[in-house]
Each structure stands twice: as C-alpha cells, then as structure tokens.
Design a protein around this motif. Structure first.
Motif, mmCIF file in Angstrom:
data_model
loop_
_atom_site.group_PDB
_atom_site.id
_atom_site.type_symbol
_atom_site.label_atom_id
_atom_site.label_comp_id
_atom_site.label_asym_id
_atom_site.label_seq_id
_atom_site.Cartn_x
_atom_site.Cartn_y
_atom_site.Cartn_z
ATOM 1 N N VAL A 332 -11.736 3.332 6.796
ATOM 2 C CA VAL A 332 -11.362 2.079 6.145
ATOM 3 C C VAL A 332 -9.889 2.169 5.773
ATOM 4 N N LYS A 333 -9.074 1.274 6.336
ATOM 5 C CA LYS A 333 -7.639 1.301 6.076
ATOM 6 C C LYS A 333 -7.309 0.263 5.009
ATOM 7 N N LEU A 334 -6.922 0.763 3.858
ATOM 8 C CA LEU A 334 -6.584 -0.089 2.722
ATOM 9 C C LEU A 334 -5.213 -0.711 2.962
ATOM 10 N N MET A 357 -15.470 3.202 -3.438
ATOM 11 C CA MET A 357 -16.884 3.353 -3.799
ATOM 12 C C MET A 357 -17.783 2.730 -2.733
ATOM 13 N N ILE A 358 -17.430 1.533 -2.245
ATOM 14 C CA ILE A 358 -18.231 0.886 -1.199
ATOM 15 C C ILE A 358 -18.235 1.739 0.063
ATOM 16 N N SER A 359 -17.060 2.243 0.446
ATOM 17 C CA SER A 359 -16.954 3.032 1.673
ATOM 18 C C SER A 359 -17.762 4.314 1.584
ATOM 19 N N GLU A 360 -17.761 4.938 0.430
ATOM 20 C CA GLU A 360 -18.510 6.180 0.266
ATOM 21 C C GLU A 360 -20.006 5.970 0.456
ATOM 22 N N GLU A 361 -20.501 4.774 0.163
ATOM 23 C CA GLU A 361 -21.919 4.508 0.298
ATOM 24 C C GLU A 361 -22.395 4.625 1.744
ATOM 25 N N GLY A 363 -20.462 6.404 4.042
ATOM 26 C CA GLY A 363 -19.815 7.569 4.630
ATOM 27 C C GLY A 363 -18.471 7.301 5.246
ATOM 28 N N GLY A 364 -17.809 6.199 4.892
ATOM 29 C CA GLY A 364 -16.506 5.900 5.458
ATOM 30 C C GLY A 364 -15.393 6.608 4.714
ATOM 31 N N ARG A 365 -14.363 7.017 5.449
ATOM 32 C CA ARG A 365 -13.168 7.601 4.845
ATOM 33 C C ARG A 365 -12.134 6.507 4.626
ATOM 34 N N VAL A 366 -11.393 6.576 3.542
ATOM 35 C CA VAL A 366 -10.395 5.569 3.219
ATOM 36 C C VAL A 366 -8.995 6.128 3.442
ATOM 37 N N ILE A 367 -8.154 5.317 4.077
ATOM 38 C CA ILE A 367 -6.733 5.612 4.240
ATOM 39 C C ILE A 367 -5.956 4.534 3.489
ATOM 40 N N ALA A 368 -5.053 4.941 2.625
ATOM 41 C CA ALA A 368 -4.174 3.996 1.941
ATOM 42 C C ALA A 368 -2.905 3.836 2.776
ATOM 43 N N GLU A 369 -2.709 2.642 3.321
ATOM 44 C CA GLU A 369 -1.517 2.382 4.127
ATOM 45 C C GLU A 369 -0.342 2.012 3.230
ATOM 46 N N GLY A 370 0.856 2.312 3.714
ATOM 47 C CA GLY A 370 2.066 1.858 3.037
ATOM 48 C C GLY A 370 2.417 2.626 1.772
ATOM 49 N N ILE A 371 2.073 3.906 1.687
ATOM 50 C CA ILE A 371 2.462 4.701 0.518
ATOM 51 C C ILE A 371 3.953 5.011 0.614
ATOM 52 N N GLU A 372 4.709 4.557 -0.379
ATOM 53 C CA GLU A 372 6.157 4.690 -0.322
ATOM 54 C C GLU A 372 6.745 5.402 -1.532
ATOM 55 N N SER A 373 5.924 5.787 -2.503
ATOM 56 C CA SER A 373 6.445 6.466 -3.694
ATOM 57 C C SER A 373 5.464 7.542 -4.132
#
Length: 447
Positions: A332-334, A357-361, A363-373
């Motif tokens: 899941v790409k945030l 929390m929804i993704s964990e239900e 088994g999805g892994r989450v990626i946070a896009e656009g981390i700049e700091s």
C-alpha cells in the motif's frame, strides 16, 4: 464489399469532398501504405462512397458510387468482431472466400465503423491495397479508429486538434519503436534499518522541440488520448526489466501499470518465473476498477506467478480506499499528500495510522511516498509505517547501482540472527496469501 454500381438520383449521396476529411483520408492512406482510403455512408444494406483519397479508379470506386457489402463481413464489422486490419486477405479466414476480394485483387483490407455525435452508425472508414501489408501492427488499427473518431465529430477546429494529436501519435510511436522512455530508479527503504527493499522504475521523457514540457503524467495522458497508453507502458516495463539482473538478489523491482496494460499484454511480457518472483506491479489508476472482471483475472494471474501487487496514491480519495478494501494489495503506497507534513498535521498523521491498521489486517505492507524531512521519516516510524520513498531517502537515479547506493541493500537479514527461515527483506505475505500478516512479522523483527 461485394459489388460496386454507379448510383443515380437523389439517393446517391455523392458529396463534394470536405478538405479536412480528404486530408485525414490522405494521412490515413499514407500511414497504412494503402492504395485507397474511403469514407462511405450507410444506406440500408448498402454503402455510398462519400470521399476518397488515392487510386479509386483501380477499384472502380468514386464519390457517389453505391456498394453492396458482403453481408457476413458487414455484420461482423458492425458487431466489432472483424479485425480492423487484415494484413493479407489471401490467408485470412474472413476474406479468403469473399468474391469481391478476388475480383478486385485486394491484398490488404482495413475498415472500422464511423458513428455520429449521437453514437448512431454513419458508415464505414476503410482502406484497401493490392498488395498484402504484413508490416502493419495492432496499433495501426488504433490509428484507423483514431481517424474514425475525428470524422465523427464535426467540430470547427477539427483540423487543428487532429494535427496536435497526430504529432502526439508520431512522438509516442517513435519512442515505442526506439524501446520506450528512459528509466530512472528510486529506492524504497526500510525506515528502521536503512536497508533497500526495492527500487521503483520511473519513466523519463525528452522535452520535444517547440513543445511545452509536460512530464511523465502528461506523456501518458497524451498516449491515452491517441490509444497508445498500454503500448507505451509495456515499452517502459520491458526497458525497466533489463535492470533486474543488476539488482542484488534481496532487492525487488517495481514497475507501474494501468489496468488497461494488465489486460493488454503484461502477462505475455512476464513469462519468466524468476522475474515474477522479484517484481512489484504498481497499479496506477485513480478510477474504480475492481468491478472489471478481466482486470481482476489479470491481477490473480500475476499473483499466481509470484508478482506482488501495489496500490498507488492511497489516502487521496474514495476510489483508492475502495480498491484497498476490495483488492487487498500486497503493498500500500501512502500518497505524498498524506505523507507531506504529517509530522505537524494531526489529521494527516491519523490518516496514515488508520491506513496502516487497515493494511495490517490483510497483511499489506505500507510505503510512505514523498518523505523529504527527518521529521516525516520519524513520524512514519511512529505510526508503524515500515517503508519509505522520497528525496530524503534517495532521489531517482539513472542506474540501479546508483539507486542502491542510497542504502544497504545487501546487509544481513535480522531473521538470520534468530535462526528463523530467511525471507527477502522487502515483502512477504499480503494479498490473501497464506501465513501471518506481513505487518506483524515486521513489527516482531524491529523489537
């Protein structure tokens, strides 16, 4: 077609050629390399030739001539079951027994239905030549359909619009024939360890002379307009896959594909099992597609081959949330709009935590896009987002080796130190696969 007869009286329908239509027919004829292009109006069971471009006399066709089509071909054409382009009529089951094909010695035939503004059948746009044209491709049939769509709409600036789209067609076709757009690679990083789990292949396009720079989204949008989006995406994917052997064995490769691309040839491109096991297909679509049975079959087949499915731009609209709940993606790409500023915005932080929390239900892994700091990175960790992507973690690079230099792609897997079965550090579980949810395994390792 079956026979041509001169038409007489007011029903003949002959017209003075409209210059724009004539020019479009000429473009079509030259593009397909045919002897004749024609636009014919439907009149009951007949077609009446309206405008031609090329050697009409060779086939006995001219404006005002009434033609009685072969009933089988005509009905198949109207129903959409006849191929738009038949490159060699002498070896095609649709054409081999049609008398007029033999009589006029037609070697290649192309035709499509033209509708008016209300969607009613106006007639047929067609091309014929004496010689077969085995070099014609599937996208040439789309070019034929593109011309037909312009003939349907009698807008004042038809010619100007057509010229613009014709230029887009030529630019994109040249790029496809040259192997696709350039590719850069951006790392996806384990936020807790700095390990690189994957690199995402991103398309880069040249700035066309005398044209405004439109960026990758603009190029793909233009490709959609002229019916070449799937072919452009497949060309980009083929080019990106060349880098896979250069990646460390524990690093996956992510590519982008629209639902249309999944159903238009992606499965044929991904025939190698080893490639599939290391591939992430990120579905780039902002419209709801989970009620499209053909797309869902394609997604299931990709998963069966070992491909991981990622959902893009989650957190920005109802369509993305519906797809998250229905598709249960492995990844899941945030979206950047949620990630950016979530260290100072409680609403963004709460949205990110809820999606984790929804993704964990499932088994999805989450990626946070656009981390700049650093603050955004720390906030992502605080809400249990395991992976990140963005300029702080690594800018897009022209090669996978440079992309991997941003982190530690080949370091030890924490599971090895505990005697646990080794898994690839990037991903696991998800998408309804067997085993405990991947998110829970990740949290155990970080402790």
């Amino acid at each position: 077609m079956a026979r041509a007869e001169p038409a007489s009286g007011p029903s003949s329908g002959g017209i003075e050629p409209d210059t724009t239509v004539t020019e479009l027919l000429g473009i079509l004829r030259r593009h397909l390399g045919m002897d004749l292009a024609y636009l014919a109006r439907a009149d009951g069971d007949d077609l009446i030739i309206q405008v031609i471009s090329g050697a009409g006399g060779r086939f006995g066709l001219a404006p005002g001539v009434r033609v009685r089509p072969d009933p089988r071909l005509y009905q198949s054409l109207l129903a959409g079951t006849l191929p738009k382009v038949i490159t060699d009529t002498r070896h095609n089951r649709h054409m081999i027994d049609v008398p007029v094909v033999k009589k006029l010695n037609i070697g290649c035939y192309a035709a499509t239905v033209v509708t008016d503004r209300d969607g009613e059948v106006f007639g047929v746009l067609g091309c014929i030549s004496r010689d077969p044209r085995p070099d014609l491709r599937e996208r040439d049939s789309r070019f034929l359909a593109l011309v037909a769509s312009y003939l349907s709409d009698a807008v004042v600036d038809l010619h100007r619009i057509w010229e613009a789209h014709s230029q887009v067609w030529r630019s994109i076709s040249r790029m496809i024939d040259a192997g696709g757009p350039a590719i850069v690679y951006q790392p996806v990083v384990d936020l807790a360890t700095g390990r690189i789990a994957a690199v995402e292949a991103l398309s880069r396009f040249p700035c066309e002379p005398r044209e405004p720079q439109r960026g990758p989204r603009g190029w793909y949008s233009d490709a959609t307009t002229v019916g070449l989006s799937a072919e452009l995406e497949l060309a980009a994917i083929r080019r990106a896959l060349r880098a896979l052997p250069q990646l460390p064995a524990v690093v996956d490769l992510g590519v982008n594909a629209s639902p249309a691309t999944i159903t238009a040839g992606l499965l044929d491109v991904l025939r190698d099992d080893e490639t599939c096991q290391r591939l992430i297909v990120e579905i780039t679509e902002h419209e709801y597609f989970c009620d499209d049975a053909e797309v869902l079959r394609g997604v299931r087949e990709l998963r069966a081959r070992g491909v991981r499915i990622a959902a893009d731009d989650i957190g920005t609209g109802y369509a993305g949330l519906e797809q998250l709940l229905e598709l249960h993606p492995d990844i899941v790409k945030l979206d950047y709009l949620v990630t950016h500023g979530m260290d100072t915005d409680p609403a963004r932080r709460a949205t990110a935590a809820a999606l984790v929390m929804i993704s964990e239900e499932f088994g999805g892994r989450v990626i946070a896009e656009g981390i700049e700091s650093p603050a955004e990175r720390q906030t992502a960790l605080d809400v249990r987002i395991p992976y990140g992507q963005g300029y702080l973690l690594g800018a897009p690079a022209p090669s996978v080796s440079l992309a991997c230099a941003a982190g530690t792609p080949t370091g030890p897997d924490p599971a090895d130190r505990r005697g646990e079965p080794r898994v690839r550090p990037g991903w696991g579980g998800g998408g309804g696969r067997a085993g405990p949810p991947a998110g829970r395994r990740a949290r155990t390792r970080r402790r």
